[in-house]
Motif scaffolding. Structure first.
Motif, PDB file in Angstrom:
ATOM      1  N   THR A  99       0.840  -1.203   0.000  1.00  0.00           N
ATOM      2  CA  THR A  99       0.000   0.000   0.000  1.00  0.00           C
ATOM      3  C   THR A  99       0.874   1.252   0.000  1.00  0.00           C
ATOM      4  OG1 THR A  99      -1.800  -1.129   1.147  1.00  0.00           O
ATOM      5  CG2 THR A  99      -1.780   1.277   1.272  1.00  0.00           C
ATOM      6  N   GLU A 100       1.908   1.250   0.836  1.00  0.00           N
ATOM      7  CA  GLU A 100       2.862   2.370   0.835  1.00  0.00           C
ATOM      8  C   GLU A 100       3.457   2.576  -0.552  1.00  0.00           C
ATOM      9  OE1 GLU A 100       6.033   2.505   3.862  1.00  0.00           O
ATOM     10  OE2 GLU A 100       4.888   0.934   4.847  1.00  0.00           O
ATOM     11  N   LEU A 101       3.686   1.473  -1.261  1.00  0.00           N
ATOM     12  CA  LEU A 101       4.383   1.528  -2.547  1.00  0.00           C
ATOM     13  C   LEU A 101       3.429   1.700  -3.722  1.00  0.00           C
ATOM     14  CD1 LEU A 101       7.087  -1.167  -1.745  1.00  0.00           C
ATOM     15  CD2 LEU A 101       7.533   1.259  -2.222  1.00  0.00           C
ATOM     16  N   GLY A 102       2.128   1.836  -3.443  1.00  0.00           N
ATOM     17  CA  GLY A 102       1.210   2.284  -4.479  1.00  0.00           C
ATOM     18  C   GLY A 102       0.241   1.272  -5.069  1.00  0.00           C
ATOM     19  N   ALA A 103       0.160   0.066  -4.514  1.00  0.00           N
ATOM     20  CA  ALA A 103      -0.793  -0.918  -5.044  1.00  0.00           C
ATOM     21  C   ALA A 103      -2.230  -0.399  -4.911  1.00  0.00           C
ATOM     22  CB  ALA A 103      -0.655  -2.242  -4.302  1.00  0.00           C
ATOM     23  N   SER A 104      -3.081  -0.708  -5.904  1.00  0.00           N
ATOM     24  CA  SER A 104      -4.479  -0.259  -5.872  1.00  0.00           C
ATOM     25  C   SER A 104      -5.447  -1.343  -5.408  1.00  0.00           C
ATOM     26  CB  SER A 104      -4.906   0.203  -7.270  1.00  0.00           C
ATOM     27  OG  SER A 104      -4.182   1.342  -7.655  1.00  0.00           O
ATOM     28  N   HIS A 105      -5.104  -2.595  -5.703  1.00  0.00           N
ATOM     29  CA  HIS A 105      -5.990  -3.703  -5.341  1.00  0.00           C
ATOM     30  C   HIS A 105      -5.161  -4.911  -4.904  1.00  0.00           C
ATOM     31  CE1 HIS A 105      -9.069  -1.394  -7.434  1.00  0.00           C
ATOM     32  NE2 HIS A 105      -8.263  -1.348  -8.475  1.00  0.00           N
ATOM     33  N   PHE A 106      -5.757  -5.714  -4.033  1.00  0.00           N
ATOM     34  CA  PHE A 106      -5.131  -6.970  -3.613  1.00  0.00           C
ATOM     35  C   PHE A 106      -6.107  -8.115  -3.828  1.00  0.00           C
ATOM     36  CE2 PHE A 106      -3.091  -3.704  -1.022  1.00  0.00           C
ATOM     37  CZ  PHE A 106      -1.752  -4.011  -1.198  1.00  0.00           C
ATOM     38  N   ILE A 107      -5.586  -9.213  -4.351  1.00  0.00           N
ATOM     39  CA  ILE A 107      -6.369 -10.450  -4.427  1.00  0.00           C
ATOM     40  C   ILE A 107      -5.577 -11.530  -3.696  1.00  0.00           C
ATOM     41  CG2 ILE A 107      -7.542 -12.118  -5.904  1.00  0.00           C
ATOM     42  CD1 ILE A 107      -7.407 -10.103  -8.196  1.00  0.00           C
ATOM     43  N   ALA A 108      -6.149 -12.033  -2.591  1.00  0.00           N
ATOM     44  CA  ALA A 108      -5.533 -13.140  -1.851  1.00  0.00           C
ATOM     45  C   ALA A 108      -6.111 -14.442  -2.396  1.00  0.00           C
ATOM     46  CB  ALA A 108      -5.821 -13.010  -0.363  1.00  0.00           C
ATOM     47  N   VAL A 109      -5.243 -15.334  -2.825  1.00  0.00           N
ATOM     48  CA  VAL A 109      -5.701 -16.555  -3.493  1.00  0.00           C
ATOM     49  C   VAL A 109      -5.225 -17.812  -2.759  1.00  0.00           C
ATOM     50  CG1 VAL A 109      -5.673 -17.867  -5.651  1.00  0.00           C
ATOM     51  CG2 VAL A 109      -5.596 -15.360  -5.711  1.00  0.00           C
ATOM     52  N   GLN A 110      -6.160 -18.747  -2.601  1.00  0.00           N
ATOM     53  CA  GLN A 110      -5.802 -20.079  -2.096  1.00  0.00           C
ATOM     54  C   GLN A 110      -5.130 -20.831  -3.246  1.00  0.00           C
ATOM     55  OE1 GLN A 110      -7.004 -21.629   1.244  1.00  0.00           O
ATOM     56  NE2 GLN A 110      -5.063 -22.518   0.559  1.00  0.00           N
ATOM     57  N   MET A 111      -3.803 -20.805  -3.294  1.00  0.00           N
ATOM     58  CA  MET A 111      -3.101 -21.407  -4.424  1.00  0.00           C
ATOM     59  C   MET A 111      -2.727 -22.858  -4.143  1.00  0.00           C
ATOM     60  SD  MET A 111      -0.741 -18.391  -6.027  1.00  0.00           S
ATOM     61  CE  MET A 111      -1.473 -16.824  -6.567  1.00  0.00           C
ATOM     62  N   ASP A 112      -2.326 -23.567  -5.211  1.00  0.00           N
ATOM     63  CA  ASP A 112      -2.016 -24.991  -5.087  1.00  0.00           C
ATOM     64  C   ASP A 112      -1.059 -25.285  -3.935  1.00  0.00           C
ATOM     65  OD1 ASP A 112      -3.584 -25.193  -7.289  1.00  0.00           O
ATOM     66  OD2 ASP A 112      -1.965 -25.640  -8.711  1.00  0.00           O
ATOM     67  N   ALA A 238       8.415  -5.407  -7.386  1.00  0.00           N
ATOM     68  CA  ALA A 238       7.656  -5.040  -8.587  1.00  0.00           C
ATOM     69  C   ALA A 238       7.104  -3.617  -8.485  1.00  0.00           C
ATOM     70  CB  ALA A 238       6.518  -6.038  -8.796  1.00  0.00           C
ATOM     71  N   LEU A 239       6.519  -3.278  -7.343  1.00  0.00           N
ATOM     72  CA  LEU A 239       5.933  -1.941  -7.180  1.00  0.00           C
ATOM     73  C   LEU A 239       7.004  -0.855  -7.176  1.00  0.00           C
ATOM     74  CD1 LEU A 239       3.340  -2.977  -4.483  1.00  0.00           C
ATOM     75  CD2 LEU A 239       2.745  -1.946  -6.703  1.00  0.00           C
ATOM     76  N   SER A 240       8.137  -1.130  -6.538  1.00  0.00           N
ATOM     77  CA  SER A 240       9.237  -0.151  -6.519  1.00  0.00           C
ATOM     78  C   SER A 240       9.752   0.094  -7.929  1.00  0.00           C
ATOM     79  CB  SER A 240      10.377  -0.664  -5.637  1.00  0.00           C
ATOM     80  OG  SER A 240       9.943  -0.879  -4.316  1.00  0.00           O
ATOM     81  N   ALA A 241       9.887  -1.001  -8.698  1.00  0.00           N
ATOM     82  CA  ALA A 241      10.386  -0.877 -10.067  1.00  0.00           C
ATOM     83  C   ALA A 241       9.404  -0.095 -10.943  1.00  0.00           C
ATOM     84  CB  ALA A 241      10.639  -2.266 -10.664  1.00  0.00           C
ATOM     85  N   ILE A 242       8.101  -0.303 -10.729  1.00  0.00           N
ATOM     86  CA  ILE A 242       7.100   0.430 -11.511  1.00  0.00           C
ATOM     87  C   ILE A 242       7.184   1.925 -11.196  1.00  0.00           C
ATOM     88  CG2 ILE A 242       4.614   0.830 -11.822  1.00  0.00           C
ATOM     89  CD1 ILE A 242       4.262  -2.241 -11.426  1.00  0.00           C
TER      90      ILE A 242
END
Lengths: 250, 250
Positions: A99-112, A238-242
């Motif tokens: 959030t500090e680094l600028g994300a707009s949305h989060f999707i938490a996924v039950q992954m394999d 990823a967010l820092s690089a963007i």
């Protein structure tokens, strides 16, 4: 000056009432604000004003708009961080830092390979805390919007919605190990203002080959540098690089 | 395969003995390794080998070199993260995450606005834990070197050594607020392979004007994007950006 969000649109002819219990508690008990003190309010229409507190009681705090603030603290692209469920403390700081680094949305996924298993009812309990963490991080980092959080029970549930995004990136450790070092930058260079970008990260155990296969034809399978990053660290890279690529000049 | 560091130089004609108590405990009790099992060892001369365990006892584990691994996981520049003392848990994860992201050295400084106050003897106690965190993070992220950590009682003590560095950057919130968005990228573009880079970050309260003034003539005073980053987040932004700029192609 302390910042608060108000889900109304700013209008210079108006006064506003803060009715959110936590905000009232924070203003009166934590910050000990009095009538005449100033706070900063970010409105739903992304306008930011310094406001003067004109009245305080237990159920509402009245403020009067004073001065418009000009600051665009949002990333030029709208980034959705889709990541596998990971240990609670790690996911909570992934939310805070992203959030500090600028994300707009989060999707938490039950992954394999998610060791952590949650069902919808468990998630509903966590959502309250997750949203609180994200709201506070948004206030502290002067964000104009509070990121959203949703839970999806498997990655196919994300795949069915990829048409919503202009770009889909999958951070895959195995391609990084094989020396894949160009796809991420190649994708970023193409991002335009307002583009919606989905970036998918695995849980501690990483993405399964089947999960990566899902996005092979619609996304960039990217490596993020030469080191093995933990599940909770890769989104920050990823967010820092963007931000570096799109916000910084020179 | 689990990774361990050995402070000897690899030599294909030799066998090696692991004598570090914590490594022995980890290999025998945590990983439950047996004779014949394989581990990866990173040697002091930056060579990495898969090794076979040939004998195990309480005081030493003997391994035999098997196969050389080629992986350069070090950033092309040698980055020193100099940051003000911050709350213990936050500094510990700054150390862990910055190690994952490629930092080579850490300098913890008692800065003007550091709320946390430590003297040398308190620091000596913390150093044991700090070095353990950094070592484990280096192993997990496949680093070739374990970052070093030192404590300096004020920023002048860092300033007297700036001749050791090819570039000095100061991350200063106030210039970011004024819209400074080009110095960081301008500096990064100039970094050459092997350059030594010192990056200075303030504590929770930020750097004092006097501290920034110290480096005004010798360093780049840089902003890191449009959002206000916490003291423990800013170094991750800087390290991620350096990797993105210098390691990724495209």
């Amino acid at each position: 000056m302390q910042r608060y969000f108000l889900n109304q649109n700013a209008d210079e002819d108006q006064r506003f009432f803060i009715t959110d219990k936590e905000d009232i508690h924070h203003i009166t008990n934590v910050m000990r604000h009095q009538i005449g003190d100033k706070i900063i309010i970010t409105f739903e229409n992304l306008k930011v004003y310094t406001c003067v507190i004109t009245s305080i009681d237990d159920t509402e705090i009245e403020v009067e708009l004073e001065e418009a603030q000009s600051n665009d603290t949002e990333l030029p692209v709208e980034v959705t961080i889709c990541s596998g469920l990971i240990k609670a403390d790690k996911y909570e700081w992934l939310l805070q830092k992203s959030t500090e680094l600028g994300a707009s949305h989060f999707i938490a996924v039950q992954m394999d390979r998610s060791v952590v298993k949650l069902n919808q009812s468990k998630v509903d309990k966590k959502m309250v805390r997750w949203n609180k963490i994200v709201k506070e991080a948004a206030e502290q980092s002067y964000r104009l919007v509070i990121p959203t959080i949703e839970f999806v029970s498997n990655l196919k549930g994300v795949y069915v919605n990829i048409d919503k995004y202009d770009y889909v990136l999958v951070a895959y450790e195995d391609v990084a190990k094989e020396g894949e070092m160009s796809e991420f930058k190649r994708a970023l260079k193409q991002f335009g203002k307002g583009d919606r970008v989905l970036i998918i990260f695995g849980p501690e155990g990483g993405l399964s080959p089947e999960e990566v296969e899902l996005f092979k034809n619609n996304g960039y399978i990217v490596g993020l540098g030469h080191r093995i990053l933990r599940a909770e660290t890769a989104p920050l890279y990823a967010l820092s690089a963007i931000s570096y690529e799109k916000e910084l000049m020179g």
